[in-house]
Scaffold this motif. Structure first.
Motif, short mmCIF file in Angstrom:
data_model
loop_
_atom_site.label_atom_id
_atom_site.label_comp_id
_atom_site.label_asym_id
_atom_site.label_seq_id
_atom_site.Cartn_x
_atom_site.Cartn_y
_atom_site.Cartn_z
N PRO A 116 -1.42 1.31 12.58
CA PRO A 116 -0.05 1.15 13.09
C PRO A 116 0.90 0.57 12.05
O PRO A 116 2.06 0.97 11.97
CB PRO A 116 -0.23 0.20 14.28
N ALA A 117 0.41 -0.35 11.23
CA ALA A 117 1.27 -0.96 10.22
C ALA A 117 1.71 0.06 9.17
O ALA A 117 2.79 -0.06 8.59
CB ALA A 117 0.54 -2.12 9.54
N ASN A 118 0.87 1.07 8.93
CA ASN A 118 1.18 2.08 7.91
C ASN A 118 1.83 3.33 8.48
O ASN A 118 2.12 4.27 7.73
CB ASN A 118 -0.10 2.49 7.18
N ALA A 119 2.07 3.38 9.78
CA ALA A 119 2.57 4.60 10.42
C ALA A 119 3.89 5.06 9.82
O ALA A 119 4.07 6.25 9.51
CB ALA A 119 2.69 4.39 11.93
N HIS B 219 5.18 4.29 6.94
CA HIS B 219 4.96 4.66 5.53
C HIS B 219 4.40 6.07 5.42
O HIS B 219 4.90 6.90 4.65
CB HIS B 219 3.99 3.64 4.92
N LEU B 220 3.38 6.38 6.22
CA LEU B 220 2.76 7.70 6.17
C LEU B 220 3.71 8.79 6.66
O LEU B 220 3.72 9.91 6.13
CB LEU B 220 1.48 7.70 6.99
N ALA B 221 4.52 8.47 7.68
CA ALA B 221 5.45 9.47 8.20
C ALA B 221 6.51 9.82 7.16
O ALA B 221 6.94 10.98 7.05
CB ALA B 221 6.12 8.93 9.47
N ALA B 222 6.93 8.84 6.40
CA ALA B 222 7.99 9.07 5.42
C ALA B 222 7.47 9.67 4.12
O ALA B 222 8.13 10.54 3.53
CB ALA B 222 8.71 7.75 5.13
N ARG B 223 6.29 9.24 3.66
CA ARG B 223 5.82 9.61 2.34
C ARG B 223 4.57 10.48 2.32
O ARG B 223 4.22 11.04 1.28
CB ARG B 223 5.57 8.34 1.51
N MET C 256 0.43 -3.89 -8.11
CA MET C 256 0.47 -4.24 -6.69
C MET C 256 -0.40 -3.26 -5.89
O MET C 256 -0.75 -2.19 -6.38
CB MET C 256 1.90 -4.24 -6.16
N VAL C 257 -0.71 -3.65 -4.67
CA VAL C 257 -1.50 -2.80 -3.78
C VAL C 257 -0.78 -2.68 -2.44
O VAL C 257 0.05 -3.53 -2.08
CB VAL C 257 -2.92 -3.38 -3.55
N VAL C 258 -1.08 -1.60 -1.70
CA VAL C 258 -0.54 -1.46 -0.35
C VAL C 258 -1.24 -2.47 0.55
O VAL C 258 -2.47 -2.48 0.63
CB VAL C 258 -0.73 -0.02 0.17
N ASN C 259 -0.46 -3.32 1.22
CA ASN C 259 -1.06 -4.39 2.02
C ASN C 259 -1.17 -4.00 3.50
O ASN C 259 -0.78 -2.90 3.90
CB ASN C 259 -0.26 -5.69 1.87
N GLN C 260 -1.69 -4.92 4.31
CA GLN C 260 -1.94 -4.63 5.72
C GLN C 260 -0.66 -4.41 6.51
O GLN C 260 -0.68 -3.81 7.58
CB GLN C 260 -2.73 -5.79 6.34
N ALA C 261 0.47 -4.89 5.99
CA ALA C 261 1.74 -4.71 6.69
C ALA C 261 2.43 -3.40 6.32
O ALA C 261 3.53 -3.11 6.79
CB ALA C 261 2.67 -5.88 6.39
N GLY C 262 1.81 -2.61 5.46
CA GLY C 262 2.39 -1.33 5.07
C GLY C 262 3.30 -1.42 3.86
O GLY C 262 3.83 -0.40 3.41
N GLY C 263 3.47 -2.62 3.30
CA GLY C 263 4.26 -2.79 2.10
C GLY C 263 3.37 -2.92 0.87
O GLY C 263 2.18 -2.60 0.92
N GLU C 264 3.93 -3.41 -0.23
CA GLU C 264 3.17 -3.61 -1.45
C GLU C 264 3.27 -5.06 -1.87
O GLU C 264 4.31 -5.70 -1.74
CB GLU C 264 3.68 -2.70 -2.58
N SER C 265 2.17 -5.59 -2.39
CA SER C 265 2.16 -6.99 -2.81
C SER C 265 1.13 -7.18 -3.91
O SER C 265 0.24 -6.35 -4.12
CB SER C 265 1.85 -7.90 -1.62
N VAL C 266 1.26 -8.30 -4.63
CA VAL C 266 0.28 -8.68 -5.63
C VAL C 266 -0.91 -9.31 -4.92
O VAL C 266 -0.74 -10.21 -4.09
CB VAL C 266 0.89 -9.68 -6.63
N GLU C 267 -2.11 -8.82 -5.21
CA GLU C 267 -3.33 -9.33 -4.57
C GLU C 267 -4.39 -9.60 -5.63
O GLU C 267 -4.37 -9.00 -6.72
CB GLU C 267 -3.87 -8.30 -3.55
N ASP C 268 -5.33 -10.48 -5.30
CA ASP C 268 -6.38 -10.85 -6.26
C ASP C 268 -7.28 -9.68 -6.62
O ASP C 268 -7.92 -9.70 -7.67
CB ASP C 268 -7.23 -11.99 -5.69
N VAL C 269 -7.35 -8.66 -5.76
CA VAL C 269 -8.24 -7.53 -6.05
C VAL C 269 -7.78 -6.74 -7.26
O VAL C 269 -8.54 -5.93 -7.80
CB VAL C 269 -8.35 -6.58 -4.84
N ARG C 270 -6.52 -6.96 -7.68
CA ARG C 270 -6.00 -6.19 -8.80
C ARG C 270 -5.34 -7.13 -9.80
O ARG C 270 -4.32 -7.75 -9.50
CB ARG C 270 -4.98 -5.15 -8.31
N SER C 271 -5.91 -7.22 -11.01
CA SER C 271 -5.37 -8.15 -12.01
C SER C 271 -4.76 -7.43 -13.20
O SER C 271 -4.22 -8.09 -14.10
CB SER C 271 -6.48 -9.10 -12.48
N ASN C 272 -4.85 -6.11 -13.25
CA ASN C 272 -4.29 -5.38 -14.38
C ASN C 272 -2.77 -5.29 -14.27
O ASN C 272 -2.17 -5.62 -13.25
CB ASN C 272 -4.89 -3.98 -14.46
#
Length: 393
Positions: free
Chosen positions: A298-301, A303-307, A225-241
């Protein structure tokens, strides 16, 4: 074998072992809150396995407020009572310095006790740590044969195609024969660039450790999975491994030795690392050009504050025998494919802490054969409890 209803009736009648068994069944059914309630009941009765489970949840802050001191104490008590889960977790805590001072001697003591009570994976780790190519190879083979006979797939792989038979084992002698030199050997570092900082470390891990990591990861691989625009993680076509991320509940003493070795070469606290990620690429699979840092949006704020920000990456190459599959930095016109057991280290931020877009990179697809690597991301904040003054024995 008792039915679910029989176990439930015994649990309701106050039998602590049945309460623990019921909690395990409920957890597997996804009824986590009910499982927690039954483990709390079993713990009140002093049942060691329940304390081990609750201690783990307190360490990671799952369903219970994070309390590393109390979590470590619960796990240590379960280990002293001889509970297999408690012994396994106590070994991880001491080997990794998780919520307690790092104590590899005590970690090996817990590991040996776990093997002595029948933990096949503990026996496998000990056999590998004794060494199939060292002066105690015969002892290591006997221990690995015992682990393989009890169902350890990594032990079977380590023994290869030769027949094996389990024999009587002096576990004290096994513990005394453990050799940690593979995790203490000097390293050779080649600095490739100063900005962005990129370096190659040769011979970070020996071959048997690479094999063990792959064997442990393979059964649990899932789509990366990759970190998405909403600040979460999701399966995306850019990563197939595919990938397996080892959390605290999945770790063991050998994997914590790997974590510590990687943290040392990265010059970062082990607790600031994300879980040990093992990446597998089949022919044609890739991770398209991307950056490892988290965009400051803003979507990742939250996430970044916590981690915290991802600032450093360590990639350890676990195998050879594949074509293609290099780690490529298109903006730097660099490509890397280090030998098995070696590592690529690079920073995703500049000296002033700002993100560095020139670290855009990709995992190119293998054209023949499979590619395996470890991926470790280090953050500016701790992600799990680090060593403290608390004692767990």
């Amino acid at each position: 074998m008792k039915t679910f209803e029989q176990v439930q009736a015994a649990a309701q009648a106050g039998d602590a072992a049945s309460q623990d068994l019921l909690a395990q069944a409920l957890e597997q059914m996804g009824r986590i809150d009910e499982a927690l309630a039954w483990w709390m009941k079993a713990a009140k009765s002093g049942f060691p396995a329940a304390h081990a489970k609750l201690g783990l949840w307190q360490l990671v802050g799952f369903k219970l407020p994070q309390n590393s001191q109390e979590g470590v104490a619960r796990i240590a008590a379960a280990a002293r009572a001889g509970d297999p889960l408690g012994l396994s977790l106590a070994g991880v805590i001491d080997a990794g310095g998780i919520g307690a001072p790092r104590d590899i001697v005590r970690a090996l003591k817990w590991l040996t006790q776990a093997a002595a009570v029948g933990d096949a994976q503990a026996a496998c780790q000990l056999g590998l740590l004794v060494g199939l190519s060292g002066p105690n190879a015969a002892l290591a083979r006997t221990v690995l044969a015992s682990a393989a006979a009890a169902g350890s797939e990594p032990a079977r792989r380590a023994l290869g195609s030769q027949p094996f038979a389990a024999g009587a084992i002096d576990w004290a002698a096994v513990g005394a024969a453990v050799d940690l030199s593979a995790f203490e050997a000097p390293l050779t570092r080649e600095d490739v660039r100063a900005s962005p900082a990129i370096a190659i470390i040769t011979d970070l891990l020996p071959g048997w450790v690479c094999d063990y990591v792959m064997a442990m990861a393979e059964p649990a691989l899932g789509r990366g999975m990759v970190v998405n625009q909403a600040g979460g993680e999701s399966v995306e076509d850019v990563r197939s491994n595919r990938v397996m991320n080892f959390g605290l509940a999945d770790s063991d003493v050998v994997l914590e030795l790997v974590n510590s070795r990687i943290a040392a070469v990265a010059g970062m606290p082990a607790e600031n690392a994300e879980g040990l990620g093992v990446l597998h690429y089949a022919p044609g699979e890739r991770y398209a050009p991307h950056v490892d840092y988290i965009p400051d949006t803003p979507a990742n704020a939250a996430h970044l504050a916590a981690r915290g920000q991802r600032v450093r990456t360590v990639l350890v190459y676990l195998n050879e025998g594949f074509d293609g599959g290099a780690t490529e930095f298109p903006r730097l016109e660099l490509s890397f494919k280090p030998p098995r057991g070696s590592a690529l280290i690079f920073d995703s931020v500049k000296a002033d802490g700002s993100v560095d877009p020139t670290t855009l990179h990709m995992g190119a697809p293998p054209t023949r054969g499979e590619k395996w690597i470890i991926s470790k991301w280090f953050r500016t904040k701790a992600l799990r409890p680090g060593p403290t003054a608390a004692a767990n024995a």
